[in-house]
Every structure is written in structure tokens, then in C-alpha cells.
Scaffold this motif. Structure first.
Motif, PDB file in Angstrom:
ATOM      1  N   PHE A  44       0.834  -1.199   0.000  1.00 19.91           N
ATOM      2  CA  PHE A  44       0.000   0.000   0.000  1.00 19.91           C
ATOM      3  C   PHE A  44       0.875   1.259   0.000  1.00 19.91           C
ATOM      4  CE2 PHE A  44      -2.089   3.420   2.366  1.00 19.91           C
ATOM      5  CZ  PHE A  44      -3.246   3.587   1.605  1.00 19.91           C
ATOM      6  N   LYS A  45       1.933   1.255   0.793  1.00 22.83           N
ATOM      7  CA  LYS A  45       2.841   2.403   0.838  1.00 22.83           C
ATOM      8  C   LYS A  45       3.457   2.657  -0.532  1.00 22.83           C
ATOM      9  CE  LYS A  45       4.134   1.554   5.666  1.00 22.83           C
ATOM     10  NZ  LYS A  45       5.252   1.156   6.570  1.00 22.83           N
ATOM     11  N   ALA A  46       3.769   1.579  -1.241  1.00 17.08           N
ATOM     12  CA  ALA A  46       4.364   1.734  -2.569  1.00 17.08           C
ATOM     13  C   ALA A  46       3.354   2.267  -3.580  1.00 17.08           C
ATOM     14  CB  ALA A  46       4.914   0.384  -3.038  1.00 17.08           C
ATOM     15  N   ALA A  47       2.096   1.858  -3.433  1.00 14.67           N
ATOM     16  CA  ALA A  47       1.069   2.243  -4.405  1.00 14.67           C
ATOM     17  C   ALA A  47       0.471   3.609  -4.122  1.00 14.67           C
ATOM     18  CB  ALA A  47      -0.041   1.198  -4.429  1.00 14.67           C
ATOM     19  N   SER A  48       0.482   4.035  -2.856  1.00 12.67           N
ATOM     20  CA  SER A  48      -0.144   5.295  -2.472  1.00 12.67           C
ATOM     21  C   SER A  48       0.915   6.259  -1.938  1.00 12.67           C
ATOM     22  CB  SER A  48      -1.215   5.048  -1.389  1.00 12.67           C
ATOM     23  OG  SER A  48      -1.806   6.263  -0.979  1.00 12.67           O
ATOM     24  N   PRO A  49       1.475   7.113  -2.784  1.00 11.82           N
ATOM     25  CA  PRO A  49       2.541   8.004  -2.339  1.00 11.82           C
ATOM     26  C   PRO A  49       2.130   8.973  -1.241  1.00 11.82           C
ATOM     27  CG  PRO A  49       1.799   8.596  -4.542  1.00 11.82           C
ATOM     28  CD  PRO A  49       1.172   7.278  -4.214  1.00 11.82           C
ATOM     29  N   LEU A  50       0.820   9.238  -1.126  1.00 10.65           N
ATOM     30  CA  LEU A  50       0.335  10.113  -0.056  1.00 10.65           C
ATOM     31  C   LEU A  50      -0.110   9.320   1.170  1.00 10.65           C
ATOM     32  CD1 LEU A  50      -1.702  12.690  -2.170  1.00 10.65           C
ATOM     33  CD2 LEU A  50       0.610  12.918  -1.260  1.00 10.65           C
ATOM     34  N   GLY A  51      -0.082   8.012   1.075  1.00 10.81           N
ATOM     35  CA  GLY A  51      -0.439   7.171   2.215  1.00 10.81           C
ATOM     36  C   GLY A  51      -1.914   7.205   2.571  1.00 10.81           C
ATOM     37  N   LYS A  52      -2.764   7.482   1.572  1.00 10.70           N
ATOM     38  CA  LYS A  52      -4.192   7.634   1.851  1.00 10.70           C
ATOM     39  C   LYS A  52      -5.017   6.695   0.980  1.00 10.70           C
ATOM     40  CE  LYS A  52      -4.466  12.030   0.872  1.00 10.70           C
ATOM     41  NZ  LYS A  52      -4.997  13.417   0.763  1.00 10.70           N
ATOM     42  N   VAL A  53      -6.231   6.440   1.418  1.00 12.82           N
ATOM     43  CA  VAL A  53      -7.230   5.769   0.594  1.00 12.82           C
ATOM     44  C   VAL A  53      -8.169   6.843   0.052  1.00 12.82           C
ATOM     45  CG1 VAL A  53      -7.159   3.544   1.769  1.00 12.82           C
ATOM     46  CG2 VAL A  53      -8.620   5.333   2.693  1.00 12.82           C
ATOM     47  N   PRO A  54      -8.844   6.562  -1.061  1.00 14.71           N
ATOM     48  CA  PRO A  54      -8.897   5.295  -1.777  1.00 14.71           C
ATOM     49  C   PRO A  54      -7.731   5.101  -2.739  1.00 14.71           C
ATOM     50  CG  PRO A  54     -10.299   6.865  -2.877  1.00 14.71           C
ATOM     51  CD  PRO A  54      -9.775   7.560  -1.646  1.00 14.71           C
ATOM     52  N   LEU A  55      -7.516   3.837  -3.067  1.00 15.95           N
ATOM     53  CA  LEU A  55      -6.738   3.430  -4.226  1.00 15.95           C
ATOM     54  C   LEU A  55      -7.672   2.625  -5.112  1.00 15.95           C
ATOM     55  CD1 LEU A  55      -3.367   2.018  -2.810  1.00 15.95           C
ATOM     56  CD2 LEU A  55      -3.684   4.183  -3.992  1.00 15.95           C
ATOM     57  N   LEU A  56      -7.469   2.721  -6.405  1.00 19.74           N
ATOM     58  CA  LEU A  56      -8.222   1.881  -7.326  1.00 19.74           C
ATOM     59  C   LEU A  56      -7.230   1.061  -8.135  1.00 19.74           C
ATOM     60  CD1 LEU A  56     -11.126   1.226  -8.367  1.00 19.74           C
ATOM     61  CD2 LEU A  56     -10.596   2.753 -10.290  1.00 19.74           C
TER      62      LEU A  56
END
Length: 234
Positions: A44-56
Motif C-alpha cells: 500500500f505504501k508503494a502504491a499510495s505516495p500520499l499514504g491515503k485511501v482510496p486506491l483503485l
């Protein structure tokens, strides 16, 4: 069954709800993965550079982050469009989606207020925004744009859901004498995409979150619970 989209979620996040509502309005089946934001997994940390949800997570295993581009991507690639066709109207709708985000910030100020004065200030600021909305919403239909459900509605469904929980323990009076907003709130509450955007334990989770804040509204909740019939039995 594996679906083309996976929505990376947190149970209380209103921005996740926006994406879930838009996916549901498009009749797009999707998987949903919930994460603990206090213990974020490495992927999740790698996919979300801002560290927030949502991710799609899309079908090609790429991740999109931030709710606004996620919702825009869904609307642009999946029929039928929820944004208006007219460029000026579309820009206006995008502005009111941001307006919903500012109201969410105001709700955060409300439930985080440490004392009565800060709480009243936050409540007054929210009331002012809803007063504006009552002049903006069309009087002829149940939604923001008359009878056409739009992304603005998807943004405000999670906003009103907070007040559904707050109303169980305090009377904020924020929607008093705002008939169009009240009608809009009721219409969104029964819209299946909005109602189903959260888990069945959402209200319980939000109440636990408020209780943990230890703020002024926490005291209101505890006071209401102590005065309820269940607590008066000895």
C-alpha cells in the motif's frame, strides 16, 4: 470471481465512499480490500505516495490514487457519464465536489473541537455552507441537478451520513429551515448506491471513532447515552 477493479478502502473514509458510489451507479462489479491505516502494508505504501485511501487497482494491475482522479477516470471510461455534457455545467459540478470536500474538513473540525466555543464555531461554519447549498439546489428535483444523479450527489452522500450518526445523540440544528437540503439529504439516504457504500457496522465504527477523540462532541455522546432509558435501569 475476480473483477476488473479493486477499491482499496477504509471503513470510515468518505472519499472511498465516493468511488464506491460511482462504481455502483455505473453497475460495475468490483472487489474491495480494507486496510488498517495505522498499520499500512508495504504494498500500500508503494502504491499510495500520499499514504491515503482510496486506491483503485485497475485491470492492468496499475493503481490510481486520490478520489478525484479515480472518480473522473471511472466516469470517463465507463458509460453512462454522471458529469454533465456542457463544459460550464461540468466545471460547476467539479467545483461543488470540492465544496463537499471543504464541508468534510468542517465536519472534521466539528468532531475534533476541544471546547464548546470551538464546537459552536465549527457548527456555524457548516451551517453557512449548507445555507448556500439551499439556494443552489434546484427546487424541482430530489438531487443536486434536478432528477439526474451526478458526481456531486456521490460526494454529498458521505457528507450527510455523518449527520445520520450525529443525530442519534445530539441535535445540531444545522439543517433547520433548509428544505431543499433536507429533501436532498433524504433522497440520497435511500439511494441504493449511497446506502450500500459502507458496511453494516459503519454507525458503530463512527461512534467508536468519536468516542476515542475525547473532544467536545464525545461529551455530548456520553451525556446522551447516560440519559437513555437503557442506562437509567438499575
Amino acid at each position: 470471481m475476480t473483477y476488473p477493479f479493486t477499491l482499496i478502502s477504509h471503513s470510515l473514509c468518505p472519499y472511498v465512499q465516493r468511488a464506491a458510489i460511482v462504481l455502483a451507479e455505473k453497475s460495475i462489479p468490483f472487489d474491495r480490500t480494507y486496510i488498517d491505516l495505522s498499520d499500512k502494508p508495504d504494498w500500500f505504501k508503494a502504491a499510495s505516495p500520499l499514504g491515503k485511501v482510496p486506491l483503485l487497482k485497475t485491470g492492468n494491475h496499475r493503481y490510481l490514487f486520490e478520489s478525484a482522479p479515480i472518480v473522473e477516470f471511472i466516469d470517463e471510461t465507463q458509460a453512462e457519464r454522471l458529469h454533465p455534457d456542457d463544459p460550464v455545467e461540468r466545471a460547476t459540478h467539479r467545483a461543488y465536489v470540492e465544496f463537499a470536500s471543504q464541508i468534510l474538513n468542517g465536519i472534521g473540525a466539528l468532531y475534533s473541537a476541544a471546547d464548546e466555543q470551538s464546537f459552536e464555531n465549527a457548527k456555524h461554519a457548516l451551517r453557512s455552507k449548507f445555507e448556500h447549498l439551499d439556494t443552489r439546489i434546484d427546487a424541482t428535483g430530489p438531487y443536486f441537478d434536478r432528477d439526474r444523479f451526478s458526481i456531486v450527489d456521490a460526494a454529498f452522500g458521505p457528507v450527510f451520513r455523518y449527520f445520520d450518526v450525529f443525530d442519534t445523540f445530539t441535535d445540531l440544528g444545522i439543517f433547520n429551515d433548509l428544505p431543499r437540503v433536507r429533501r436532498w439529504r433524504c433522497a440520497l439516504a435511500v439511494r441504493p448506491s449511497v446506502a450500500n457504500a459502507v458496511t453494516n457496522d459503519y454507525a458503530t465504527l463512527l461512534r467508536a471513532f468519536v468516542l476515542k477523540k475525547g473532544s467536545w462532541i464525545t461529551g455530548l455522546m456520553l451525556s446522551a447515552e447516560s440519559e437513555s432509558p437503557a442506562h437509567s435501569i438499575r
